[in-house]
Motif scaffolding. Structure first.
Motif, PDB file in Angstrom:
ATOM      1  N   THR A  32      11.152 -27.259  49.414  1.00 37.00           N
ATOM      2  CA  THR A  32      10.074 -26.334  49.059  1.00 37.00           C
ATOM      3  C   THR A  32      10.008 -26.056  47.560  1.00 37.00           C
ATOM      4  OG1 THR A  32      11.547 -24.460  49.482  1.00 37.00           O
ATOM      5  CG2 THR A  32      10.140 -25.188  51.293  1.00 37.00           C
ATOM      6  N   ASP A  33      11.120 -26.244  46.870  1.00 40.99           N
ATOM      7  CA  ASP A  33      11.145 -25.977  45.437  1.00 40.99           C
ATOM      8  C   ASP A  33      11.037 -27.274  44.624  1.00 40.99           C
ATOM      9  OD1 ASP A  33      13.588 -26.989  46.173  1.00 40.99           O
ATOM     10  OD2 ASP A  33      14.781 -25.583  44.976  1.00 40.99           O
ATOM     11  N   LEU A  34      10.399 -28.282  45.168  1.00 40.55           N
ATOM     12  CA  LEU A  34      10.266 -29.568  44.486  1.00 40.55           C
ATOM     13  C   LEU A  34       9.624 -29.374  43.114  1.00 40.55           C
ATOM     14  CD1 LEU A  34      10.600 -32.710  45.226  1.00 40.55           C
ATOM     15  CD2 LEU A  34       8.106 -32.654  45.372  1.00 40.55           C
ATOM     16  N   ILE A  72      -3.423 -28.844  37.987  1.00 43.76           N
ATOM     17  CA  ILE A  72      -2.296 -29.434  38.705  1.00 43.76           C
ATOM     18  C   ILE A  72      -1.134 -28.447  38.733  1.00 43.76           C
ATOM     19  CG2 ILE A  72      -0.619 -31.303  38.700  1.00 43.76           C
ATOM     20  CD1 ILE A  72      -2.768 -33.018  37.296  1.00 43.76           C
ATOM     21  N   ALA A  73      -0.616 -28.189  39.926  1.00 40.27           N
ATOM     22  CA  ALA A  73       0.497 -27.252  40.101  1.00 40.27           C
ATOM     23  C   ALA A  73       1.718 -27.995  40.637  1.00 40.27           C
ATOM     24  CB  ALA A  73       0.114 -26.134  41.066  1.00 40.27           C
ATOM     25  N   LEU A  74       2.902 -27.506  40.297  1.00 46.45           N
ATOM     26  CA  LEU A  74       4.131 -28.066  40.835  1.00 46.45           C
ATOM     27  C   LEU A  74       4.288 -27.699  42.311  1.00 46.45           C
ATOM     28  CD1 LEU A  74       6.632 -27.299  37.920  1.00 46.45           C
ATOM     29  CD2 LEU A  74       5.558 -29.496  38.452  1.00 46.45           C
ATOM     30  N   ALA A  75       5.166 -28.436  42.999  1.00 45.40           N
ATOM     31  CA  ALA A  75       5.489 -28.165  44.401  1.00 45.40           C
ATOM     32  C   ALA A  75       4.240 -28.120  45.272  1.00 45.40           C
ATOM     33  CB  ALA A  75       6.276 -26.854  44.532  1.00 45.40           C
ATOM     34  N   THR A  76       3.315 -29.029  45.019  1.00 48.54           N
ATOM     35  CA  THR A  76       2.053 -29.091  45.746  1.00 48.54           C
ATOM     36  C   THR A  76       1.722 -30.548  46.051  1.00 48.54           C
ATOM     37  OG1 THR A  76       1.265 -27.122  44.571  1.00 48.54           O
ATOM     38  CG2 THR A  76      -0.394 -28.437  45.707  1.00 48.54           C
ATOM     39  N   GLY A 180      14.675 -43.301  53.654  1.00 48.51           N
ATOM     40  CA  GLY A 180      15.285 -42.995  52.370  1.00 48.51           C
ATOM     41  C   GLY A 180      14.310 -42.687  51.256  1.00 48.51           C
ATOM     42  N   ILE A 181      13.004 -42.751  51.543  1.00 50.82           N
ATOM     43  CA  ILE A 181      12.005 -42.569  50.480  1.00 50.82           C
ATOM     44  C   ILE A 181      12.047 -41.164  49.888  1.00 50.82           C
ATOM     45  CG2 ILE A 181       9.544 -42.521  49.945  1.00 50.82           C
ATOM     46  CD1 ILE A 181      10.407 -45.318  50.309  1.00 50.82           C
ATOM     47  N   ALA A 182      12.091 -40.140  50.725  1.00 49.27           N
ATOM     48  CA  ALA A 182      12.088 -38.766  50.213  1.00 49.27           C
ATOM     49  C   ALA A 182      13.276 -38.523  49.304  1.00 49.27           C
ATOM     50  CB  ALA A 182      12.081 -37.767  51.371  1.00 49.27           C
ATOM     51  N   ALA A 183      14.449 -38.971  49.724  1.00 44.05           N
ATOM     52  CA  ALA A 183      15.640 -38.798  48.893  1.00 44.05           C
ATOM     53  C   ALA A 183      15.517 -39.579  47.589  1.00 44.05           C
ATOM     54  CB  ALA A 183      16.877 -39.248  49.666  1.00 44.05           C
ATOM     55  N   ALA A 188      14.836 -39.534  41.786  1.00 44.27           N
ATOM     56  CA  ALA A 188      14.120 -40.045  40.615  1.00 44.27           C
ATOM     57  C   ALA A 188      13.667 -38.933  39.676  1.00 44.27           C
ATOM     58  CB  ALA A 188      12.904 -40.859  41.058  1.00 44.27           C
ATOM     59  N   LEU A 189      13.471 -37.731  40.207  1.00 43.30           N
ATOM     60  CA  LEU A 189      13.007 -36.619  39.370  1.00 43.30           C
ATOM     61  C   LEU A 189      13.984 -36.315  38.243  1.00 43.30           C
ATOM     62  CD1 LEU A 189      11.719 -34.142  42.106  1.00 43.30           C
ATOM     63  CD2 LEU A 189      10.364 -35.713  40.715  1.00 43.30           C
ATOM     64  N   THR A 190      15.252 -36.536  38.488  1.00 42.24           N
ATOM     65  CA  THR A 190      16.266 -36.230  37.480  1.00 42.24           C
ATOM     66  C   THR A 190      16.891 -37.492  36.884  1.00 42.24           C
ATOM     67  OG1 THR A 190      17.923 -36.001  39.232  1.00 42.24           O
ATOM     68  CG2 THR A 190      16.810 -33.989  38.487  1.00 42.24           C
ATOM     69  N   ASP A 191      16.336 -38.650  37.212  1.00 43.29           N
ATOM     70  CA  ASP A 191      16.833 -39.901  36.630  1.00 43.29           C
ATOM     71  C   ASP A 191      16.441 -39.943  35.160  1.00 43.29           C
ATOM     72  OD1 ASP A 191      17.671 -42.955  37.384  1.00 43.29           O
ATOM     73  OD2 ASP A 191      16.150 -42.889  35.822  1.00 43.29           O
ATOM     74  N   ASP A 192      17.421 -40.121  34.290  1.00 47.01           N
ATOM     75  CA  ASP A 192      17.141 -40.067  32.849  1.00 47.01           C
ATOM     76  C   ASP A 192      17.101 -41.446  32.196  1.00 47.01           C
ATOM     77  OD1 ASP A 192      19.788 -40.707  32.980  1.00 47.01           O
ATOM     78  OD2 ASP A 192      20.502 -39.026  31.754  1.00 47.01           O
TER      79      ASP A 192
END
Length: 216
Positions: A32-34, A72-76, A180-183, A188-192
């Motif tokens: 929920t906090d994506l 555009i909003a986050l977590a949406t 495994g897609i969601a994970a 990937a959100l924090t992949d630097d």
């Protein structure tokens, strides 16, 4: 839309045949906090769409049809409405009646190409089950502009054409089965990691995106 410049926070997802169940599986697994915005294109053509209502039954994030000019909003989760390409510019959604791409409107390639040009390394492109090859060029654009690329393992697809075409167009960062897609998205959100940009390809993508935008 407030975000750190180095954060991946724009996720573009494409699916066709078999995509309804695949997307329900993925969206129901997102937190929920994506800290990202999700943009979904399914090949529905001009048919009336109840996709947001269907996805909302399983998804903890708010799901809605995208509206022209919507910030555009986050977590949406934003779903492309019937017979409109979904794009983005300057932090807002743009809907277009530009030419069909790969016989489809909405289509994946315009969304992915626009995300690549507008957000560069902040973009994550995801290709799921589907017929034909929509999304392959778009995923290549995301990769060329420094974004992160995920492809559903064709062996886990009802229709493997779209993932197979994507795999021919680009060497993705992740190839994973549906479960495994969601994970993979969350990771990937924090992949630097950062990629070398292809400026020539970016300029071509920007031109193609401009053509779609002028067809509004």
């Amino acid at each position: 839309m407030k975000t750190r410049s180095n954060t991946r926070d724009i996720v573009v997802v494409a699916a066709s045949l078999g995509g309804l169940q695949a997307l329900r599986t993925i969206l129901s697994s997102l937190p929920t906090d994506l800290p990202a915005s999700i943009f979904v294109v399914v090949h529905i053509g001009a048919w009336p769409s109840l996709l947001p209502e269907i996805f909302q039954t399983d998804c903890l994030l708010p799901v809605m049809h995208a509206q022209d000019g919507q910030p555009i909003a986050l977590a949406t989760v934003y779903v492309a409405p019937s017979d409109r390409h979904m794009l983005m510019r300057n932090g807002v959604i743009v809907l277009s009646t530009g030419p069909k791409e790969k016989f489809a409107r909405p289509a994946a390639d315009p969304l992915f190409g626009c995300a690549a040009v507008e957000y560069g390394s902040r973009a994550i492109g995801v290709i799921l089950t589907g017929k034909l090859d929509d999304g392959a060029a778009g995923l290549k654009a995301v990769d060329a502009c420094g974004g992160f690329t995920i492809v559903q393992d064709p062996s886990s697809c009802l229709a493997p054409d779209m993932p197979k075409a994507a795999l021919q167009a680009v060497s993705p960062d992740r190839v994973v089965p549906l479960e495994g897609i969601a994970a993979a998205i969350v990771s990937a959100l924090t992949d630097d990691s950062r990629k070398r940009l292809s400026m020539d390809e970016r300029e071509q993508i920007a031109l193609e995106t401009k053509i779609v935008l002028t067809g509004r």
